[in-house]
Enzyme design. Structure first.
Site, PDB file in Angstrom:
ATOM      1  N   ASP A 228      23.245 -16.500  23.512  1.00 29.92           N
ATOM      2  CA  ASP A 228      22.532 -16.973  24.700  1.00 29.92           C
ATOM      3  C   ASP A 228      21.492 -15.954  25.147  1.00 29.92           C
ATOM      4  O   ASP A 228      21.251 -15.770  26.337  1.00 29.92           O
ATOM      5  CB  ASP A 228      23.512 -17.282  25.841  1.00 29.92           C
ATOM      6  CG  ASP A 228      22.849 -17.995  27.012  1.00 29.92           C
ATOM      7  OD1 ASP A 228      21.822 -18.661  26.807  1.00 29.92           O
ATOM      8  OD2 ASP A 228      23.343 -17.868  28.152  1.00 29.92           O
TER       9      ASP A 228
ATOM     10  N   ASN B 221      17.871 -11.448  33.822  1.00 31.76           N
ATOM     11  CA  ASN B 221      17.897 -12.899  33.739  1.00 31.76           C
ATOM     12  C   ASN B 221      16.604 -13.456  34.326  1.00 31.76           C
ATOM     13  O   ASN B 221      15.544 -12.853  34.179  1.00 31.76           O
ATOM     14  CB  ASN B 221      19.155 -13.446  34.422  1.00 31.76           C
ATOM     15  CG  ASN B 221      19.592 -14.775  33.854  1.00 31.76           C
ATOM     16  OD1 ASN B 221      18.926 -15.784  34.023  1.00 31.76           O
ATOM     17  ND2 ASN B 221      20.717 -14.783  33.155  1.00 31.76           N
ATOM     18  N   TRP B 222      16.666 -14.593  34.995  1.00 31.21           N
ATOM     19  CA  TRP B 222      15.449 -15.245  35.502  1.00 31.21           C
ATOM     20  C   TRP B 222      14.866 -14.531  36.710  1.00 31.21           C
ATOM     21  O   TRP B 222      13.710 -14.768  37.068  1.00 31.21           O
ATOM     22  CB  TRP B 222      15.738 -16.702  35.882  1.00 31.21           C
ATOM     23  CG  TRP B 222      16.732 -16.831  36.999  1.00 31.21           C
ATOM     24  CD1 TRP B 222      18.074 -16.984  36.880  1.00 31.21           C
ATOM     25  CD2 TRP B 222      16.458 -16.752  38.397  1.00 31.21           C
ATOM     26  NE1 TRP B 222      18.664 -17.006  38.127  1.00 31.21           N
ATOM     27  CE2 TRP B 222      17.689 -16.876  39.077  1.00 31.21           C
ATOM     28  CE3 TRP B 222      15.290 -16.602  39.153  1.00 31.21           C
ATOM     29  CZ2 TRP B 222      17.791 -16.845  40.470  1.00 31.21           C
ATOM     30  CZ3 TRP B 222      15.397 -16.574  40.543  1.00 31.21           C
ATOM     31  CH2 TRP B 222      16.624 -16.700  41.191  1.00 31.21           C
TER      32      TRP B 222
END
Length: 690
Positions: free
Chosen positions: A317, A404-405
């Site tokens: 991922d 992450n985002w």
């Protein structure tokens, strides 16, 4: 005596609201913000997505005088991830469930709101909360992508829907959480859903009419059918087996984009494989293009100019959907047009954005899955056994990523990139031949085993990174991960909100703590800044949420991790104050009974819980606070567990039915696992008590 007509017209113009006279947003307006910092017209402020503002009324010398100018309570109980936009006196932003509001930036008064009325059960096939990362502006319209896959154009003055397009197949588990971008009159939108078995793509729609202009698929489909565009013929050569197109493939474009008007290139980041485990989706290996890649696309045609794959053959991922930032850096004495990204895999990449060639890549945090990135090949040098074919592994980073985002920012003045860094280990196990695709979280990587990660090994930080030297300049540690995005300004400041509920300002050059505000809510969004009537403001959406809070665990249960959703707006000498938070309700502890079922029944329940339940109710049954913690469910809930899970008894509240995926005996196994976890935790607490 009558006033001259000329004077009367002047007074009429002065009395007319600015919004009524506002010029529409276009490419010239967005490009003008590169020098003028008053407005925030695009997701990352400019096409380069630097999240840097030239405003400096608020600076390192006076930020201690920053106060709350006004706030707006929001009817929102899920995560707030949007970066607000500001244009001609109005703030435009989105909330959970893809709702949009327009707010008068001077007074905090709501001007309009729009609710696309997304069905709450849609959250079942949205991996990462019912969030929305923001809207786009173009002309006289506001654009929003919805959780159920629609792209909607709204009238910027009234909030009325002008057109709506279903960008995805509603029969498939796609979702949209990312903010659209508008380039050359085309609204660019991607989607998510790779954990549920979809095929990724990015689309462009005419901003005026909503007509589809082009679509680029990021992974190949059924090889028995014609390829939608020629790039897929080459991509298909990097996949193995006869199942990948049946499993979806993944590669969704769920967040990052940037645009270079001079090169006329649109850059997008693609996501993970579906399922995560390459051994299952592509047995025999392969790079699996264009998973985990940065794509440079011609915005007029959707044709691929170049690509760079960040994580070939991704099995962890490790998406490349994290923020893409464009800049000019002086490297080896020469100015270079670069693209920068700090993706999940823990390496900071600097690419030549004219051709996609790798300039440098170094670890910006704890990374054990790879030794380095080989500059000659551009490929990572993987550690032995890292693909977990033979035995489970613990490695860094985890699926949460080293980043992450949460938005990073680049300050051209300091030359530093400010990254919301996180350090979380990942646990991976090859489900191999035992893997069965179901309407659930399909990773084939033993997602339930991630419940065993203790909070003590989880941390976060604000990391200032030098992209030329490829090393840290300074670092501010935090007790956990999932902290908010960053904003940097010409006032030598970096702003960031945290999971623990504080809004901070640091000096951009040295990382000195200069200001702090108690927000009463965990913050995951990034701040933005704008100027109105000669006064600089800083705004942020405060509302705890996102996938880490849903998957929960011990690290998501720290003080301050609450959701009190508000739009907070600050200015120098602001005098507004938040009301004191309501006291937490008293907890009544139940004395649970030991579970007498066979251990294999409980273990089966653990695996099922990990696949079907953990993404909302928390890993290891430890909720992050937004969704009920099943260990604390009432006796009545336990009694009606089958009706709730299989018959949809709580569907009006957003709890979907799983009758298409689970059998009654499996639901009973899940309940046994939940009850066993309740008993284990109760005994552990009382054993540890003095």
């Amino acid at each position: 005596m009558k006033k001259p007509l000329r004077t009367s017209l002047l007074m009429l113009c002065l009395a007319t609201p600015l919004a009524a006279l506002a010029a529409g947003v276009d490419e010239a307006a967005i490009r003008a913000t590169e020098q003028a910092g008053g407005e925030w017209l695009s997701h990352g402020r400019t096409y380069a997505e630097q999240r840097f503002s030239p405003l400096k009324q608020i600076d390192a010398s006076n930020v201690r005088s920053l106060g709350l100018a006004w706030y707006m309570d929001l009817d929102n109980t899920r995560g707030l991830e949007a970066t607000p936009l500001f244009h001609d006196g109005v703030i435009y932003t989105s909330m959970s469930w893809s709702r949009v509001i327009a707010v008068d930036a001077a007074s905090g008064k709501e001007l309009w709101r729009y609710d696309p009325e997304v069905a709450k059960v849609k959250a079942r096939t949205s991996c990462c909360d019912a969030v929305n990362r923001g809207v786009a502006l173009w002309g006289d319209k506001v654009y929003v992508g919805t959780l159920d896959g629609r792209l909607i154009a709204l009238d910027a003055k009234t909030g009325k829907a002008i057109w709506s397009q279903q960008t995805t197949d509603p029969a498939k588990p796609y979702s949209i959480t990312g903010a659209p971008r508008v380039v050359k009159g085309k609204v660019i939108i991607g989607n998510g859903g790779a954990e549920y078995g979809v095929r990724g793509f990015v689309s462009a729609y005419d901003a005026d009419t909503g007509k589809l202009a082009w679509r680029f698929y990021t992974v190949p489909g059924d090889p028995a059918l014609p390829y939608e565009h020629p790039e897929l013929r080459e991509a298909a050569k990097t996949w193995q087996g006869d199942q990948y197109w049946k499993l979806g493939g993944g590669g969704t474009v769920w967040d990052s984009m940037a645009y270079d008007p001079e090169l006329d290139l649109l850059y997008v980041g693609t996501g993970n494989g579906s399922p995560w485990n390459r051994e299952v989706r592509s047995p025999g290996g392969g790079d699996n293009l264009y998973l985990s890649s940065i794509l440079a696309i011609r915005p007029d045609t959707g044709k691929l100019a170049w690509h760079y794959q960040v994580t070939p053959g991704d099995s962890w991922d490790f998406t490349a959907t994290q923020q893409i930032t464009l800049a000019e850096l002086n490297i080896d004495g020469k100015p270079r047009k670069v693209l920068m990204q700090a993706p999940k895999n823990g390496f900071f990449y600097v690419l030549d954005r004219t051709n996609g060639k790798l300039i440098s890549a170094e670890k910006f945090g704890k990374v054990t899955w790879a030794e380095k990135v080989d500059l000659a090949t551009g490929r990572p040098v993987e550690a032995p056994g890292v693909r977990y074919e033979k035995e489970p592994i613990v490695m860094w980073p985890s699926p949460f990523g080293a980043h992450n985002w949460h938005s990073m920012s680049f300050n051209p003045g300091t030359g530093l990139v400010y990254i919301p860094y996180q350090e979380v280990p990942g646990v991976y196990r090859n489900e191999g031949k035992d893997f069965v695709t179901r309407k659930a979280f399909n990773t084939a990587a033993g997602f339930a085993d991630a419940t065993d990660v203790p909070a003590a090994v989880v941390s976060g930080a604000l990391l200032a990174w030098d992209p030329v030297k490829q090393k840290a300049a300074w670092k501010v540690p935090y007790p956990t991960h999932w902290n908010g995005g960053t904003l940097s300004t010409a006032g030598n400041l970096v702003f960031q909100g945290t999971a623990a509920g504080q809004m901070h300002a640091y000096s951009a050059d040295k990382g000195e703590a200069l200001w702090q505000f108690e927000a009463q809510s965990g913050i995951v969004a990034a701040p933005m800044t704008f100027e109105l009537a000669g006064r600089q403001y800083v705004a942020i959406m405060a509302g705890w949420g996102g996938v880490a809070t849903l998957t929960g665990g011990e690290s998501m249960n720290l003080p301050g991790m609450k959701n009190r959703s508000r739009l907070l707006v600050f200015a120098l000498d602001g005098k507004a104050q938040l009301p004191p938070p309501a006291p937490a309700p008293a907890k009544v502890e139940r004395v649970p009974q030991p579970v007498t079922a066979a251990p294999e029944q409980v273990q089966a329940g653990k695996q099922l819980y990990g696949q079907f339940c953990s993404v909302c109710h928390g890993m290891g049954t430890i909720s992050g606070g937004l969704i009920p913690d099943l260990r604390q469910s009432s006796d009545a809930t336990r009694e009606h567990f089958q009706q709730i899970v299989l018959q949809g008894a709580l569907k009006p509240l957003g709890m979907p039915s799983f009758d298409d995926s689970l059998k009654p005996e499996e639901v009973e196994q899940i309940k046994l696992y939940v009850m066993s976890r309740e008993y284990e935790d109760y005994m552990a607490r009382h054993k540890a008590a003095p």
